[in-house]
Write an enzyme that holds these catalytic residues in place. Structure first.
Site, PDB file in Angstrom:
ATOM      1  N   TYR A 149    -101.417  -0.221  -7.386  1.00  0.00           N
ATOM      2  CA  TYR A 149    -100.231  -0.530  -8.158  1.00  0.00           C
ATOM      3  C   TYR A 149    -100.452  -1.855  -8.874  1.00  0.00           C
ATOM      4  O   TYR A 149    -100.894  -2.818  -8.253  1.00  0.00           O
ATOM      5  CB  TYR A 149     -99.111  -0.598  -7.135  1.00  0.00           C
ATOM      6  CG  TYR A 149     -97.792  -1.140  -7.539  1.00  0.00           C
ATOM      7  CD1 TYR A 149     -96.801  -0.275  -7.989  1.00  0.00           C
ATOM      8  CD2 TYR A 149     -97.514  -2.482  -7.406  1.00  0.00           C
ATOM      9  CE1 TYR A 149     -95.559  -0.756  -8.309  1.00  0.00           C
ATOM     10  CE2 TYR A 149     -96.272  -2.977  -7.728  1.00  0.00           C
ATOM     11  CZ  TYR A 149     -95.295  -2.103  -8.179  1.00  0.00           C
ATOM     12  OH  TYR A 149     -94.061  -2.583  -8.492  1.00  0.00           O
TER      13      TYR A 149
ATOM     14  N   SER B 287     -89.843  -6.752  -7.857  1.00  0.00           N
ATOM     15  CA  SER B 287     -90.632  -6.170  -6.791  1.00  0.00           C
ATOM     16  C   SER B 287     -90.810  -4.681  -6.962  1.00  0.00           C
ATOM     17  O   SER B 287     -90.100  -4.016  -7.714  1.00  0.00           O
ATOM     18  CB  SER B 287     -89.987  -6.449  -5.442  1.00  0.00           C
ATOM     19  OG  SER B 287     -88.949  -5.510  -5.214  1.00  0.00           O
ATOM     20  N   LYS B 288     -91.770  -4.196  -6.254  1.00  0.00           N
ATOM     21  CA  LYS B 288     -92.121  -2.792  -6.276  1.00  0.00           C
ATOM     22  C   LYS B 288     -90.896  -1.913  -6.005  1.00  0.00           C
ATOM     23  O   LYS B 288     -90.755  -0.843  -6.561  1.00  0.00           O
ATOM     24  CB  LYS B 288     -93.169  -2.560  -5.187  1.00  0.00           C
ATOM     25  CG  LYS B 288     -93.899  -1.267  -5.286  1.00  0.00           C
ATOM     26  CD  LYS B 288     -95.023  -1.263  -4.274  1.00  0.00           C
ATOM     27  CE  LYS B 288     -95.774   0.069  -4.310  1.00  0.00           C
ATOM     28  NZ  LYS B 288     -96.956   0.041  -3.449  1.00  0.00           N
ATOM     29  N   ARG B 289     -90.018  -2.398  -5.161  1.00  0.00           N
ATOM     30  CA  ARG B 289     -88.864  -1.606  -4.771  1.00  0.00           C
ATOM     31  C   ARG B 289     -87.894  -1.371  -5.922  1.00  0.00           C
ATOM     32  O   ARG B 289     -87.112  -0.434  -5.896  1.00  0.00           O
ATOM     33  CB  ARG B 289     -88.110  -2.297  -3.631  1.00  0.00           C
ATOM     34  CG  ARG B 289     -88.991  -2.610  -2.455  1.00  0.00           C
ATOM     35  CD  ARG B 289     -88.166  -3.080  -1.288  1.00  0.00           C
ATOM     36  NE  ARG B 289     -87.228  -2.044  -0.868  1.00  0.00           N
ATOM     37  CZ  ARG B 289     -86.809  -1.896   0.371  1.00  0.00           C
ATOM     38  NH1 ARG B 289     -87.234  -2.694   1.301  1.00  0.00           N
ATOM     39  NH2 ARG B 289     -85.947  -0.954   0.685  1.00  0.00           N
TER      40      ARG B 289
ATOM     41  N   GLY C  63     -88.663  -0.364  -8.665  1.00  0.00           N
ATOM     42  CA  GLY C  63     -89.101   0.820  -9.390  1.00  0.00           C
ATOM     43  C   GLY C  63     -89.557   0.540 -10.807  1.00  0.00           C
ATOM     44  O   GLY C  63     -90.017   1.437 -11.482  1.00  0.00           O
TER      45      GLY C  63
END
Length: 481
Positions: free
Chosen positions: A15, A253-255, A257
């Site tokens: 990622y 952050s990755k969360r 999306g």
RNA sequence: GGCUCAUUGGUCAAGUGGUUAAGACUCCGCCCUCUCACGGCGGCAUCAGGGGUUCGAAUCCCCUAUGAGUCACCA
């Protein structure tokens, strides 16, 4: 003068975080602006986190954005290998050198004991720190444990007094009390180095001159300097960058999306726009130019423009910038990029997608906005007759109906079905009827699209839809009114 | 909690002791215009708070507040 060398050293997580990409960009820009080399190093010392195919994401993103590396795992170089797991054997040697000097020591404490130590610290409300339990083990004791096959780590022996300072190009001089420094693990029990150790050894061995990284490393940098000093190595220039934020209190952050490069590309942002935008997030050029190619960024970049405070990612501005890039594309280039999105909404093969594309170019900020704008081409959506009421156009349901009836009559005899041809006929009719342009054209748009605003005007839409379909839609509209 | 760091409009930001405190995005208005958009013009709005230092402070110092990072055999 030694050649400038920077590195981008991601760990393969599968990622590419936008903040990471920005760090890579800055490292690239810095080194290229000084004629140096950009090195790619993969930091995979945590085998538990290993993700299959993750390095490809890194390669692809960097390649796509044009951040080409001069040395790296795939292309080699004079300072390889460039994957830390392939360098495993070498760290132990350096760790042992430190042990010989008394700057590091073996530690046999197990997880349970370490947790207890940490717990005790918490209870006493003091910062958690290793209690140096294994510091004074005798040579014999150590050898006996090693011979017995006991797992061990090697810890850095921090000075217990004095201070350590370092210079950072963006944050200035930072000084910490040595007593606050934890005896961090250098070599793990599986023989792998920790990041904390590997980055120092590798940066030195790879002759890195400028270390650019996120400022989460700011507080461990003094420990790294102690390591450099112990080895007698030259300390690199540090450039720590503040994080990219989602809002005032959260990092992107990755969360969320939408924190990865990939996410933005999927949403229809151009790679040039993304790169340009993130360059401006946390760095500002000298002049007032905001739109930069990668080459221009290299030209303009300077560490003095990097700001200390965290920057909130503003997608609205990215969208604007993306629109700027979209608009400067040639119609053909735009068509190529827009086509997949046009096809999401327009399935009818009879419609000329190049013409639709032309209408969209000035009206699109990100490509994913396209389908919604043109969802009426295949089929007129449900709409209320109130749509015909438009104050500025001076239209209402009645005069719209009158206009449409006249229009139907006119267009059914229209031979030249081109924008110009239709335009000339319609305008002649408008003049003949003595009404405002809008009183004819606005009802046409609504009849043909079921929408109050559309990309392109009513005539342009009619041309694309074709004579038959246009007349059919006008008919339906009249009967609705 | 300890340590380190940060704080200019809603957002990105220029600014380094004397400025009408740039510019961009967003938002609003006007013009252009068959709508929307593009383009053009204009507008709203900022030095976190409090003390100092100084003739003069967004800029230097101190305190407060708020926020971030870190304190792992993750990186």
């Amino acid at each position: 003068m030694t050649k400038v060398r920077t590195r981008f050293a991601p760990s393969p997580t599968g990622y590419m975080h936008i903040g990471n990409l920005r760090t890579a960009l800055y490292a690239y820009l810095l080194t290229k602006s000084m004629g140096g080399d950009f090195i790619l190093r993969i930091e995979d010392t945590d085998q538990e986190r290993y993700v299959e195919g993750a390095t490809d994401v890194i390669y692809n993103t960097l390649r796509e954005t044009g951040l080409l590396w001069d040395e790296g795992p795939d292309i080699g170089g004079n300072y390889g290998p460039y994957v830390q797991s392939d360098r495993k054997g070498l760290y132990k040697e350096y760790a042992e050198k430190l042990v010989e000097q008394g700057k590091a020591y073996y530690c046999f404490c197990d997880k349970e004991r370490l947790e207890k130590v940490r717990h005790d610290c918490e209870v006493q409300k003091i910062p958690p720190k290793y209690d140096r339990h294994c510091l004074n083990l005798s040579k014999e004791e150590i050898q006996a444990k090693i011979d017995a096959g006991e797992p061990y780590v090697i810890r850095q022996n921090m000075p217990q007094s004095g201070t350590t300072s370092f210079e950072d190009a963006v944050f200035g001089t930072i000084t910490v009390e040595n007593i606050t420094l934890d005896d961090q693990v250098l070599l793990k029990s599986d023989g792998m180095p920790t990041y904390n150790f590997a980055n120092v050894v590798d940066d030195h061995l790879m002759a890195i001159t400028h270390v650019i990284r996120g400022n989460e490393y700011l507080s461990s940098t003094p420990k790294y300097n102690l390591l450099y000093e112990a080895f007698g190595w030259e300390i690199p220039q540090y450039i720590h960058c503040s994080p990219v934020m989602r809002d005032h209190t959260h990092k992107l952050s990755k969360r969320d999306g939408d924190a990865s490069y990939e996410d933005f590309i999927k949403k229809g942002y151009l790679k040039e726009a993304v790169l340009n935008y993130i360059a401006l997030l946390g760095w500002s050029p000298q002049g007032e130019q905001e739109k930069f190619t990668l080459e221009q960024l290299v030209e303009a970049f300077s560490v003095t423009g990097i700001s200390k405070s965290p920057a909130i990612f503003d997608e609205a501005k990215l969208a604007w910038l993306n629109g700027e890039y979209l608009r400067e594309l040639t119609p053909e280039q735009f068509y190529e990029k827009a086509l997949p999105f046009i096809e999401q909404a327009v399935k009818n093969p009879a419609l000329d997608k190049m013409k639709i594309s032309a209408l969209l170019q000035k009206r699109t900020e990100k490509l994913s906005d396209i389908p919604e704008q043109i969802d009426f081409f295949d089929k007129v959506p449900q709409y209320s007759n109130e749509l015909y009421v438009h104050k500025k156009m001076k239209t209402n349901e009645e005069n719209s109906k009158t206009s449409l009836i006249a229009l139907k009559e006119l267009l059914s005899n229209q031979e030249d079905w081109t924008v110009d041809g239709i335009h000339d006929s319609v305008m002649a009719l408008v003049e003949q009827l003595g009404i405002k342009n809008g009183q004819m054209l606005y009802p046409l748009r609504v009849a043909v699209s079921g929408k109050a605003f559309t990309p392109g005007g009513g005539i342009e839409l009619a041309e694309i839809l074709g004579k038959e379909e246009t007349l059919k839609r006008i008919d339906e509209a009249i009967s609705k009114l």
